[in-house]
Design an enzyme around this catalytic site. Structure first.
Site, PDB file in Angstrom:
ATOM      1  N   ASP A 135     -49.461  60.921  26.221  1.00 32.96           N
ATOM      2  CA  ASP A 135     -48.276  60.451  25.497  1.00 32.96           C
ATOM      3  C   ASP A 135     -47.266  61.555  25.203  1.00 32.96           C
ATOM      4  O   ASP A 135     -46.153  61.264  24.778  1.00 32.96           O
ATOM      5  CB  ASP A 135     -48.700  59.805  24.164  1.00 32.96           C
ATOM      6  CG  ASP A 135     -49.463  58.525  24.402  1.00 32.96           C
ATOM      7  OD1 ASP A 135     -49.037  57.752  25.265  1.00 32.96           O
ATOM      8  OD2 ASP A 135     -50.487  58.302  23.732  1.00 32.96           O
ATOM      9  N   HIS A 158     -57.553  64.340  21.858  1.00 36.14           N
ATOM     10  CA  HIS A 158     -58.127  63.212  22.585  1.00 36.14           C
ATOM     11  C   HIS A 158     -59.616  63.168  22.321  1.00 36.14           C
ATOM     12  O   HIS A 158     -60.258  64.212  22.220  1.00 36.14           O
ATOM     13  CB  HIS A 158     -57.870  63.369  24.096  1.00 36.14           C
ATOM     14  CG  HIS A 158     -58.019  62.089  24.833  1.00 36.14           C
ATOM     15  ND1 HIS A 158     -59.234  61.633  25.275  1.00 36.14           N
ATOM     16  CD2 HIS A 158     -57.103  61.151  25.173  1.00 36.14           C
ATOM     17  CE1 HIS A 158     -59.059  60.463  25.871  1.00 36.14           C
ATOM     18  NE2 HIS A 158     -57.786  60.141  25.823  1.00 36.14           N
TER      19      HIS A 158
HETATM   20  N1  ACO Z   1     -52.911  66.739  14.961  1.00 35.82           N
HETATM   21  C1  ACO Z   1     -53.595  67.419  14.003  1.00 35.82           C
HETATM   22  N2  ACO Z   1     -54.952  67.438  13.907  1.00 35.82           N
HETATM   23  C2  ACO Z   1     -55.632  66.732  14.819  1.00 35.82           C
HETATM   24  C3  ACO Z   1     -54.994  65.991  15.831  1.00 35.82           C
HETATM   25  C4  ACO Z   1     -53.572  66.020  15.884  1.00 35.82           C
HETATM   26  N3  ACO Z   1     -52.917  65.350  16.821  1.00 35.82           N
HETATM   27  N4  ACO Z   1     -55.921  65.370  16.581  1.00 35.82           N
HETATM   28  C5  ACO Z   1     -57.104  65.705  16.063  1.00 35.82           C
HETATM   29  N5  ACO Z   1     -56.937  66.524  15.000  1.00 35.82           N
HETATM   30  C6  ACO Z   1     -57.984  67.166  14.185  1.00 35.82           C
HETATM   31  C7  ACO Z   1     -58.608  66.182  13.216  1.00 35.82           C
HETATM   32  O1  ACO Z   1     -57.941  66.201  11.969  1.00 35.82           O
HETATM   33  C8  ACO Z   1     -60.013  66.718  13.127  1.00 35.82           C
HETATM   34  O2  ACO Z   1     -59.982  67.867  12.319  1.00 35.82           O
HETATM   35  P1  ACO Z   1     -61.261  68.247  11.391  1.00 35.82           P
HETATM   36  O3  ACO Z   1     -62.374  68.539  12.348  1.00 35.82           O
HETATM   37  O4  ACO Z   1     -60.801  69.423  10.607  1.00 35.82           O
HETATM   38  O5  ACO Z   1     -61.533  67.043  10.523  1.00 35.82           O
HETATM   39  C9  ACO Z   1     -60.314  67.185  14.553  1.00 35.82           C
HETATM   40  O6  ACO Z   1     -59.031  67.530  15.098  1.00 35.82           O
HETATM   41  C10 ACO Z   1     -60.977  66.139  15.439  1.00 35.82           C
HETATM   42  O7  ACO Z   1     -60.138  64.986  15.447  1.00 35.82           O
HETATM   43  P2  ACO Z   1     -60.659  63.499  15.323  1.00 35.82           P
HETATM   44  O8  ACO Z   1     -59.645  62.675  14.615  1.00 35.82           O
HETATM   45  O9  ACO Z   1     -62.065  63.487  14.788  1.00 35.82           O
HETATM   46  O10 ACO Z   1     -60.718  63.113  16.840  1.00 35.82           O
HETATM   47  P3  ACO Z   1     -60.836  61.654  17.401  1.00 35.82           P
HETATM   48  O11 ACO Z   1     -61.534  61.802  18.691  1.00 35.82           O
HETATM   49  O12 ACO Z   1     -61.427  60.719  16.409  1.00 35.82           O
HETATM   50  O13 ACO Z   1     -59.312  61.202  17.601  1.00 35.82           O
HETATM   51  C11 ACO Z   1     -57.160  61.025  18.518  1.00 35.82           C
HETATM   52  C12 ACO Z   1     -58.630  61.323  18.798  1.00 35.82           C
HETATM   53  C13 ACO Z   1     -57.056  59.663  17.786  1.00 35.82           C
HETATM   54  C14 ACO Z   1     -56.431  60.908  19.837  1.00 35.82           C
HETATM   55  C15 ACO Z   1     -56.558  62.155  17.661  1.00 35.82           C
HETATM   56  O14 ACO Z   1     -56.607  63.372  18.385  1.00 35.82           O
HETATM   57  C16 ACO Z   1     -55.129  61.868  17.206  1.00 35.82           C
HETATM   58  O15 ACO Z   1     -54.937  61.204  16.182  1.00 35.82           O
HETATM   59  N6  ACO Z   1     -54.096  62.329  17.982  1.00 35.82           N
HETATM   60  C17 ACO Z   1     -52.728  62.006  17.665  1.00 35.82           C
HETATM   61  C18 ACO Z   1     -52.394  60.584  18.143  1.00 35.82           C
HETATM   62  C19 ACO Z   1     -52.287  60.515  19.633  1.00 35.82           C
HETATM   63  O16 ACO Z   1     -51.649  61.341  20.280  1.00 35.82           O
HETATM   64  N7  ACO Z   1     -52.919  59.467  20.205  1.00 35.82           N
HETATM   65  C20 ACO Z   1     -52.883  59.207  21.631  1.00 35.82           C
HETATM   66  C21 ACO Z   1     -54.228  59.489  22.253  1.00 35.82           C
HETATM   67  S1  ACO Z   1     -54.194  59.234  23.980  1.00 35.82           S
HETATM   68  C22 ACO Z   1     -54.178  57.586  24.139  1.00 35.82           C
HETATM   69  O17 ACO Z   1     -54.767  56.829  23.436  1.00 35.82           O
HETATM   70  C23 ACO Z   1     -53.370  57.075  25.168  1.00 35.82           C
END
Ligand code: ACO
Length: 428
Positions: A363, A306
């Site tokens: 979720d 998140h």
């Molecule tokens: N699985 C694997 N790696 C992940 C995940 C995940 N679910 N979430 C984040 N990461 C990693 C990223 O690859 C990144 O790694 P790095 O530092 O090596 O490049 C690091 O963790 C930071 O992640 P970001 O993508 O920069 O975080 P951001 O804040 O932009 O994204 C998000 C947040 C979109 C929720 C992300 O965690 C994600 O894609 N999660 C999966 C989708 C999801 O569950 N979405 C629902 C969110 S809650 C909602 O909207 C209701």
């Protein structure tokens, strides 16, 4: 002496005021920066930018705290009442008995759709994505309620809000019925909000759906857990659209489109599909974790991570506990819950997830609960939208009532080609 940040840029030094929120969060006010220095700030994805002051929802992502109008969400779990929370979010305080009753009556008065909508449902393919139908139909409400396009007073705002909140579940249920070729079931004014939704989804003309109190409470809880989450992607969309003084229907329809994305509300569908893949033996939980960590693979562990929470999402905690409670009470079994627990345990002891502070988000468990109610996967994100609607409305109203709010219009840093000349087609 109020705190100030000092910015040194070339030979110029400027002082920037620091604004402080109720819970002590500090923000450097850069609103005069460009006027005073000619430069802008660069913050792609707005990870460091507060775009407004808001009195609706407080999140402490480090501690895993979420409060609606100051009230911790855990306090809404005892006797979950989505309508009460909706009113709280929109109008800023808990309603009195009379106010709640009046709001309920307004919802009942508005639960039907104009018969013109029937033709709209018939005209879409049976396998049309429900989120596409939802956004189109919320937008179309504007055609049928043109008197509510400009909301001049509190009364007409309340009317528009009640119409949206009431009709959204009728649209959701009708689009599900359409997808199965089943007759539409009209709302029953005797039923409360969630029971009425379940009735429209699952009753058949000769057999009324029997509402179990545990399921009704669980649905109230799911909607409450989704009701607002400050400046998330869909809410920001509603605010961007609303900042142009676009009407409430258009702003909420746009928010539905943003919510549809798999990185946002659409993640609840991805989670269940991921758990089903594991269940069918397509992939093991260990392999799933490995793929999520592999940077050459676009796959992510859905329902994990998140932007704001760097701790367990409090909504996920509540929904997980509710799954356990409801399943035990109803003697319900779902192997996907066991798989979800296993995935969570694997992720939470894996250094990749630990170092990045990735925890289950809302979720991760919501879909398992919705499945137990018989709600099909393609309606999960629609349920998220029903829950989030009061939040979008509250945020739209807050922005609308703020005399200082301006059209939202970010800047950019242009990195395209420098000035060039147009070459006529004959010479290319
Ligand atoms: N699985 C694997 N790696 C992940 C995940 C995940 N679910 N979430 C984040 N990461 C990693 C990223 O690859 C990144 O790694 P790095 O530092 O090596 O490049 C690091 O963790 C930071 O992640 P970001 O993508 O920069 O975080 P951001 O804040 O932009 O994204 C998000 C947040 C979109 C929720 C992300 O965690 C994600 O894609 N999660 C999966 C989708 C999801 O569950 N979405 C629902 C969110 S809650 C909602 O909207 C209701």
């Amino acid at each position: 002496m109020p705190e100030k940040a000092i910015l040194k840029l070339g030979d110029k030094t400027i002082e920037l005021p620091v604004i402080i929120g109720t819970e002590g969060e500090r923000g450097i006010d850069i609103s005069r920066l460009r006027d005073e220095t000619g430069v802008v700030t660069y913050d792609p994805s707005l990870g460091n930018t507060a775009v407004c002051k808001s009195a609706i929802t407080f999140i402490d992502g480090e501690k895993g705290i979420l409060r609606y109008r100051g009230i911790p969400i855990e306090q809404f779990t005892e006797k979950p009442n989505f309508m009460e929370v909706a009113w709280l979010l929109i109008f800023g305080r808990l309603p009195s008995k009379e106010e709640l009753a009046r709001f309920r009556d307004r919802l009942t008065d508005n639960e039907l759709l104009h018969e013109g909508f029937r033709h709209q449902f018939q005209s879409v393919p049976v396998d049309a994505p429900p989120m596409a139908i939802l956004s189109a139909m919320l937008s179309q409400l504007a055609c049928f309620h043109q008197e509510l396009l400009s909301l001049q007073d509190e009364e007409s705002f309340e009317d528009a809000a009640a119409r949206l909140i009431s009709k959204v579940r009728t649209i959701a249920a009708f689009s599900y019925r359409r997808s199965l070729g089943l007759p539409f079931i009209y709302p029953d004014p005797k039923l409360r909000y969630c029971a009425n939704f379940l009735h429209m989804m699952f009753s058949i003309p000769y057999q009324q759906y029997i509402i179990t109190p545990e399921i009704e409470d669980a649905l109230n809880l799911v909607f409450i857990m989704h009701a607002d989450h400050e400046q998330n992607c869909s809410t920001s969309t509603a605010r961007v659209v609303g900042s142009a003084k676009a009407n409430l229907f258009a702003s909420c329809a746009a928010a539905v489109c943003a919510l549809w994305g798999p990185l946002h509300g659409g993640a609840n569908v991805e989670v269940i599909e991921m758990l089903e893949r594991i269940h069918k033996g397509g992939v093991t939980p260990e392999e799933c974790i490995r793929q999520a960590k592999d940077k050459s693979n676009p796959f992510r562990l859905f329902g994990f991570g998140h932007r704001v929470y760097k701790n367990y999402d409090p909504r996920a905690k509540i929904l997980k506990a509710t799954c356990e409670k409801v399943f035990a009470k109803l003697h319900h079994k779902d192997e996907l819950l066991d798989i979800a627990r296993k995935l969570e345990a694997l992720a939470l002891k894996d250094s990749y997830f630990v170092e990045r502070r990735l925890y289950p988000n809302v979720d991760f468990y919501s879909g398992i609960l919705l499945r137990a109610m018989g709600i099909p996967t393609n309606v999960f994100t629609v349920c998220f939208a029903i829950g989030r609607l009061p939040g979008w409305i509250a945020q739209w109203k807050e922005q609308h009532d703020d005399p200082t709010s301006r059209i939202l219009r970010p800047r950019q840093i242009y990195v395209g080609p420098p000035q060039g000349d147009y070459v006529p087609l004959s010479k290319r």
